[in-house]
Design a protein around this motif. Structure first.
Motif, PDB file in Angstrom:
ATOM      1  N   GLY A 131      -9.392  -4.677  19.104  1.00  8.96           N
ATOM      2  CA  GLY A 131     -10.167  -4.167  17.970  1.00  8.96           C
ATOM      3  C   GLY A 131      -9.436  -3.061  17.241  1.00  8.96           C
ATOM      4  O   GLY A 131      -9.431  -3.015  16.003  1.00  8.96           O
ATOM      5  N   GLY A 132      -8.815  -2.153  18.001  1.00 10.67           N
ATOM      6  CA  GLY A 132      -8.051  -1.077  17.375  1.00 10.67           C
ATOM      7  C   GLY A 132      -6.866  -1.598  16.592  1.00 10.67           C
ATOM      8  O   GLY A 132      -6.585  -1.138  15.471  1.00 10.67           O
ATOM      9  N   ALA A 133      -6.158  -2.582  17.161  1.00 13.39           N
ATOM     10  CA  ALA A 133      -5.014  -3.171  16.457  1.00 13.39           C
ATOM     11  C   ALA A 133      -5.456  -3.839  15.165  1.00 13.39           C
ATOM     12  O   ALA A 133      -4.783  -3.719  14.126  1.00 13.39           O
ATOM     13  CB  ALA A 133      -4.311  -4.178  17.370  1.00 13.39           C
ATOM     14  N   LEU A 134      -6.588  -4.539  15.207  1.00 19.04           N
ATOM     15  CA  LEU A 134      -7.104  -5.190  13.999  1.00 19.04           C
ATOM     16  C   LEU A 134      -7.430  -4.163  12.920  1.00 19.04           C
ATOM     17  O   LEU A 134      -7.105  -4.357  11.738  1.00 19.04           O
ATOM     18  CB  LEU A 134      -8.348  -6.007  14.354  1.00 19.04           C
ATOM     19  N   ALA A 135      -8.043  -3.044  13.320  1.00 15.89           N
ATOM     20  CA  ALA A 135      -8.377  -1.994  12.349  1.00 15.89           C
ATOM     21  C   ALA A 135      -7.117  -1.401  11.731  1.00 15.89           C
ATOM     22  O   ALA A 135      -7.053  -1.180  10.514  1.00 15.89           O
ATOM     23  CB  ALA A 135      -9.198  -0.901  13.033  1.00 15.89           C
ATOM     24  N   LEU A 136      -6.102  -1.162  12.537  1.00 15.64           N
ATOM     25  CA  LEU A 136      -4.863  -0.579  12.024  1.00 15.64           C
ATOM     26  C   LEU A 136      -4.142  -1.535  11.072  1.00 15.64           C
ATOM     27  O   LEU A 136      -3.674  -1.133   9.997  1.00 15.64           O
ATOM     28  CB  LEU A 136      -3.942  -0.207  13.184  1.00 15.64           C
ATOM     29  N   VAL A 137      -4.059  -2.791  11.473  1.00 17.75           N
ATOM     30  CA  VAL A 137      -3.383  -3.777  10.619  1.00 17.75           C
ATOM     31  C   VAL A 137      -4.115  -3.925   9.291  1.00 17.75           C
ATOM     32  O   VAL A 137      -3.485  -3.972   8.216  1.00 17.75           O
ATOM     33  CB  VAL A 137      -3.288  -5.136  11.346  1.00 17.75           C
ATOM     34  N   ALA A 138      -5.445  -3.981   9.346  1.00 20.07           N
ATOM     35  CA  ALA A 138      -6.224  -4.178   8.121  1.00 20.07           C
ATOM     36  C   ALA A 138      -6.059  -3.000   7.160  1.00 20.07           C
ATOM     37  O   ALA A 138      -5.815  -3.192   5.959  1.00 20.07           O
ATOM     38  CB  ALA A 138      -7.695  -4.375   8.470  1.00 20.07           C
ATOM     39  N   THR A 139      -6.187  -1.788   7.666  1.00 20.96           N
ATOM     40  CA  THR A 139      -6.084  -0.630   6.772  1.00 20.96           C
ATOM     41  C   THR A 139      -4.659  -0.432   6.258  1.00 20.96           C
ATOM     42  O   THR A 139      -4.464  -0.045   5.102  1.00 20.96           O
ATOM     43  CB  THR A 139      -6.564   0.654   7.475  1.00 20.96           C
ATOM     44  N   PHE A 140      -3.666  -0.706   7.107  1.00 17.20           N
ATOM     45  CA  PHE A 140      -2.284  -0.581   6.641  1.00 17.20           C
ATOM     46  C   PHE A 140      -1.991  -1.617   5.557  1.00 17.20           C
ATOM     47  O   PHE A 140      -1.302  -1.307   4.564  1.00 17.20           O
ATOM     48  CB  PHE A 140      -1.310  -0.747   7.810  1.00 17.20           C
ATOM     49  N   ALA A 141      -2.486  -2.817   5.730  1.00 19.75           N
ATOM     50  CA  ALA A 141      -2.268  -3.862   4.730  1.00 19.75           C
ATOM     51  C   ALA A 141      -2.932  -3.496   3.408  1.00 19.75           C
ATOM     52  O   ALA A 141      -2.337  -3.660   2.329  1.00 19.75           O
ATOM     53  CB  ALA A 141      -2.810  -5.201   5.238  1.00 19.75           C
ATOM     54  N   ILE A 142      -4.149  -2.984   3.477  1.00 15.64           N
ATOM     55  CA  ILE A 142      -4.847  -2.579   2.251  1.00 15.64           C
ATOM     56  C   ILE A 142      -4.114  -1.425   1.576  1.00 15.64           C
ATOM     57  O   ILE A 142      -3.910  -1.403   0.359  1.00 15.64           O
ATOM     58  CB  ILE A 142      -6.301  -2.201   2.560  1.00 15.64           C
ATOM     59  N   GLY A 143      -3.691  -0.422   2.357  1.00 16.28           N
ATOM     60  CA  GLY A 143      -2.952   0.690   1.805  1.00 16.28           C
ATOM     61  C   GLY A 143      -1.656   0.256   1.170  1.00 16.28           C
ATOM     62  O   GLY A 143      -1.271   0.729   0.084  1.00 16.28           O
ATOM     63  N   SER A 144      -0.940  -0.685   1.820  1.00 11.17           N
ATOM     64  CA  SER A 144       0.331  -1.193   1.265  1.00 11.17           C
ATOM     65  C   SER A 144       0.103  -1.918  -0.046  1.00 11.17           C
ATOM     66  O   SER A 144       0.878  -1.773  -1.007  1.00 11.17           O
ATOM     67  CB  SER A 144       0.999  -2.119   2.281  1.00 11.17           C
ATOM     68  N   LEU A 145      -0.974  -2.727  -0.112  1.00 10.33           N
ATOM     69  CA  LEU A 145      -1.276  -3.448  -1.354  1.00 10.33           C
ATOM     70  C   LEU A 145      -1.612  -2.485  -2.471  1.00 10.33           C
ATOM     71  O   LEU A 145      -1.161  -2.663  -3.614  1.00 10.33           O
ATOM     72  CB  LEU A 145      -2.445  -4.418  -1.118  1.00 10.33           C
ATOM     73  N   LEU A 146      -2.398  -1.454  -2.162  1.00 10.70           N
ATOM     74  CA  LEU A 146      -2.735  -0.466  -3.189  1.00 10.70           C
ATOM     75  C   LEU A 146      -1.517   0.311  -3.649  1.00 10.70           C
ATOM     76  O   LEU A 146      -1.341   0.597  -4.833  1.00 10.70           O
ATOM     77  CB  LEU A 146      -3.803   0.499  -2.659  1.00 10.70           C
ATOM     78  N   GLY A 147      -0.624   0.643  -2.703  1.00 10.59           N
ATOM     79  CA  GLY A 147       0.578   1.357  -3.062  1.00 10.59           C
ATOM     80  C   GLY A 147       1.510   0.502  -3.907  1.00 10.59           C
ATOM     81  O   GLY A 147       2.098   0.973  -4.904  1.00 10.59           O
ATOM     82  N   ALA A 148       1.638  -0.770  -3.533  1.00 13.48           N
ATOM     83  CA  ALA A 148       2.525  -1.660  -4.284  1.00 13.48           C
ATOM     84  C   ALA A 148       1.991  -1.956  -5.683  1.00 13.48           C
ATOM     85  O   ALA A 148       2.760  -2.178  -6.621  1.00 13.48           O
ATOM     86  CB  ALA A 148       2.719  -2.966  -3.503  1.00 13.48           C
ATOM     87  N   SER A 149       0.668  -1.974  -5.833  1.00 15.00           N
ATOM     88  CA  SER A 149       0.077  -2.283  -7.120  1.00 15.00           C
ATOM     89  C   SER A 149       0.117  -1.100  -8.086  1.00 15.00           C
ATOM     90  O   SER A 149      -0.186  -1.243  -9.265  1.00 15.00           O
ATOM     91  CB  SER A 149      -1.368  -2.732  -6.950  1.00 15.00           C
ATOM     92  N   GLY A 150       0.437   0.070  -7.573  1.00 18.93           N
ATOM     93  CA  GLY A 150       0.479   1.262  -8.408  1.00 18.93           C
ATOM     94  C   GLY A 150      -0.860   1.936  -8.600  1.00 18.93           C
ATOM     95  O   GLY A 150      -0.982   2.886  -9.384  1.00 18.93           O
ATOM     96  N   VAL A 151      -1.881   1.472  -7.896  1.00 15.70           N
ATOM     97  CA  VAL A 151      -3.205   2.105  -8.018  1.00 15.70           C
ATOM     98  C   VAL A 151      -3.179   3.520  -7.480  1.00 15.70           C
ATOM     99  O   VAL A 151      -3.813   4.421  -8.018  1.00 15.70           O
ATOM    100  CB  VAL A 151      -4.264   1.255  -7.261  1.00 15.70           C
ATOM    101  N   VAL A 152      -2.429   3.743  -6.405  1.00 13.70           N
ATOM    102  CA  VAL A 152      -2.292   5.072  -5.833  1.00 13.70           C
ATOM    103  C   VAL A 152      -0.826   5.467  -5.780  1.00 13.70           C
ATOM    104  O   VAL A 152       0.058   4.634  -5.884  1.00 13.70           O
ATOM    105  CB  VAL A 152      -2.903   5.142  -4.407  1.00 13.70           C
TER     106      VAL A 152
END
Length: 244
Positions: A223-244
């Protein structure tokens, strides 16, 4: 007769000791779970931010905000929950005290009846009820009828403080793990540290609960690994898109 009389008080004294051990185990289990919440929630937050930016300042701000907000939330939740529990316990104790004052004879018969229901003969049940009533009438009724002890009512403030402390200690681990190493290894190192810590908390939770170890550890680590992967993926997508 003397040996029997000496044995009974000794056994009676051991009961609060056993109850206090169970209470301490419950507090310890709650502390482990609180630390686990601090680890997972804070790790997911800082890893998500780290996926969007390599700058330490936003990661620190997010981590500290998550730590403080989570600790306060845990403390408030525990305070409200334990307050409700302790209010109910005190109400039951007050009710039993009134009933004992209003009709002690009926309460004595009721206490003897409880022992009869447990398989004790009527004569012995009444004798036990009489002797326990003479020793501590309120304690005798609370223990047998409700499984309560007057001196074991939970403290909301203590529960809130313990919950906040456990969460804070757990949250500090991923926060330090992601801030101290160089930017290039901070995310994988945080993953490793957090998953190792979750394995420890899963092991402790299982041991304190008396259950097999492997399945709870796999559940909590997965469960912890799933939470980390999900949030890191979302953060990476937001960073790559230029939103943040």
């Amino acid at each position: 007769m003397t040996a029997s009389s000496a044995g009974a008080p000794g056994a009676h004294r051991a009961e609060p000791h056993a109850a206090s051990i169970a209470g301490r185990l419950n507090w310890l289990r709650a502390g482990v779970l609180g630390a686990n919440d601090g680890i997972v929630s804070t790790a997911a937050l800082v890893v998500g931010v780290a996926g969007a930016t390599t700058q330490a300042a936003p990661i620190l701000a997010a981590g500290v905000a998550g730590l403080v907000g989570g600790a306060v939330s845990m403390a408030l939740g525990e305070y409200v929950s334990v307050s409700s529990q302790s209010d109910s316990q005190r109400a039951l104790i007050s009710k039993e005290r009134r009933e004992l004052a209003d009709d002690p004879a009926a309460e004595l018969e009721e206490l003897a009846g409880f022992y009869e229901e447990r398989g004790v003969s009527p004569a012995t049940a009444r004798q036990v009820a009489v002797e326990l009533t003479a020793h501590d009438v309120l304690a005798a009724h609370l223990e047998v009828e409700m499984g309560l002890r007057e001196d074991a009512v939970a403290s909301p403030l203590a529960a809130a403080g313990a919950s906040a402390l456990a969460f804070t200690l757990g949250a500090l681990l991923p926060l330090l793990a992601i801030l101290l190493p160089p930017a290039g290894i901070r995310v994988p190192l945080t993953f490793a540290v957090v998953l190792a810590a979750l394995a420890v908390t899963g092991y402790l939770s299982a041991r304190l609960g008396g259950s097999p170890v492997v399945r709870p550890v796999l559940r909590i680590v997965g469960g912890g690994a799933l939470a980390l992967v999900a949030t890191f993926a979302i953060g990476s997508l937001l960073g790559a898109s230029g939103v943040v």
